[in-house]
Design an enzyme around this catalytic site. Structure first.
Site, short mmCIF file in Angstrom:
data_model
loop_
_atom_site.label_atom_id
_atom_site.label_comp_id
_atom_site.label_asym_id
_atom_site.label_seq_id
_atom_site.Cartn_x
_atom_site.Cartn_y
_atom_site.Cartn_z
N SER A 110 -56.47 -26.31 -31.31
CA SER A 110 -55.62 -25.28 -31.91
C SER A 110 -54.31 -25.11 -31.15
O SER A 110 -54.22 -25.41 -29.95
CB SER A 110 -56.35 -23.93 -31.92
OG SER A 110 -57.60 -24.03 -32.55
N1 SAH Z 1 -60.34 -23.94 -31.10
C1 SAH Z 1 -60.68 -25.33 -31.24
C2 SAH Z 1 -60.36 -25.72 -32.66
C3 SAH Z 1 -61.06 -26.90 -33.17
S1 SAH Z 1 -60.73 -27.31 -34.85
C4 SAH Z 1 -59.82 -26.10 -30.24
O1 SAH Z 1 -58.80 -25.56 -29.84
O2 SAH Z 1 -60.13 -27.23 -29.88
C5 SAH Z 1 -62.09 -26.57 -35.67
C6 SAH Z 1 -63.44 -27.19 -35.43
O3 SAH Z 1 -64.35 -26.60 -36.36
C7 SAH Z 1 -63.54 -28.71 -35.66
O4 SAH Z 1 -63.94 -29.33 -34.48
C8 SAH Z 1 -64.58 -28.85 -36.77
O5 SAH Z 1 -65.42 -29.97 -36.60
C9 SAH Z 1 -65.35 -27.54 -36.64
N2 SAH Z 1 -66.06 -27.13 -37.87
C10 SAH Z 1 -65.66 -27.24 -39.15
N3 SAH Z 1 -66.61 -26.75 -39.98
C11 SAH Z 1 -67.64 -26.32 -39.19
C12 SAH Z 1 -68.91 -25.72 -39.45
N4 SAH Z 1 -69.33 -25.46 -40.70
N5 SAH Z 1 -69.69 -25.42 -38.41
C13 SAH Z 1 -69.30 -25.68 -37.13
N6 SAH Z 1 -68.11 -26.23 -36.82
C14 SAH Z 1 -67.29 -26.56 -37.83
#
Ligand code: SAH
Length: 208
Positions: A60
């Site tokens: 993010s």
């Molecule tokens: N705050 C994190 C953001 C990652 S992006 C960072 O800064 O690294 C969002 C993440 O949500 C992705 O890795 C994706 O795989 C996950 N995601 C999407 N749908 C999901 C679900 N149903 N359950 C768990 N994780 C999920």
């Protein structure tokens, strides 16, 4: 690297941006974001931008991480549920400020990698799970806050069952090009849905 973090922070505080919570500021200065981005992106680690982390996912944008953390204002006696561990950067910021963090990620490799990074940084108050965030945490825990880092089309109201009556859920909601960050909380036994700002997150995938 620390100088770069200070520069980043000044960006997060400029142009009407309000990252003013001192505990959040300290955590943003402390956590080395370059450890959470792929090797060939390290030069960009302290830009205020999301970056690819593989599997079609992104770490993010720092401003978003700081904003969501500030909305929750996690305390050392609190327990937080995060959905969408991704790189684990937001997880580390939460682990720095809260007592305990439970984090769910649907892509096993990302969850394992995040765990390795947080282990390396010495955080022992984080519980990792590979699974479907729509199901919440598998144990009957009620959280002080739920932070969701991926966007469902509609609010997953089921998750509010894992919130304390005083708790809140911070969540981006809507399709890719029309998402809003919302704060869900209770007032006099009624759920209130407050719309905060336009945002852009990766989708929260369903039916895993
Ligand atoms: N705050 C994190 C953001 C990652 S992006 C960072 O800064 O690294 C969002 C993440 O949500 C992705 O890795 C994706 O795989 C996950 N995601 C999407 N749908 C999901 C679900 N149903 N359950 C768990 N994780 C999920």
């Amino acid at each position: 690297m620390h100088i770069q973090r200070e520069k980043l922070l000044r960006q997060l505080q400029g142009f009407g941006r309000h990252i003013s919570n001192q505990r959040v500021v300290e955590a943003m200065l402390k956590i080395p974001r370059h450890l959470f981005v792929p090797f060939d992106e390290k030069d960009l680690a302290y830009e205020d931008k999301p970056l690819p982390i593989g599997f079609g996912q992104t770490i993010s944008q720092p401003y978003m991480v700081a904003t969501m953390t500030q909305l929750i204002d996690p305390r050392p006696d609190q327990c937080i549920l995060e959905i969408g561990t991704g790189s684990g950067y937001q997880t580390a910021i939460l682990a720095e400020l809260a007592g305990r963090v439970h984090t769910v990620e649907c892509i096993a490799k990302l969850s394992h990698r995040a765990r390795e990074t947080l282990d390396r940084l010495g955080y022992q108050n984080v519980h990792f799970l590979t699974g479907d965030g729509y199901k919440g945490w598998p144990e009957p825990i009620v959280f002080d806050a739920i932070l969701i880092a991926c966007a469902p089309k509609d609010i997953p109201w089921e998750l509010t069952k894992q919130l304390k009556p005083t708790g809140q859920m911070i969540i981006p909601v809507g399709p890719q090009d029309n998402q809003y960050l919302k704060r869900i909380y209770q007032n006099k036994n009624q759920w209130i849905e407050e719309t905060l700002m336009e945002v852009r997150f990766v989708p929260m995938v369903s039916s895993l």
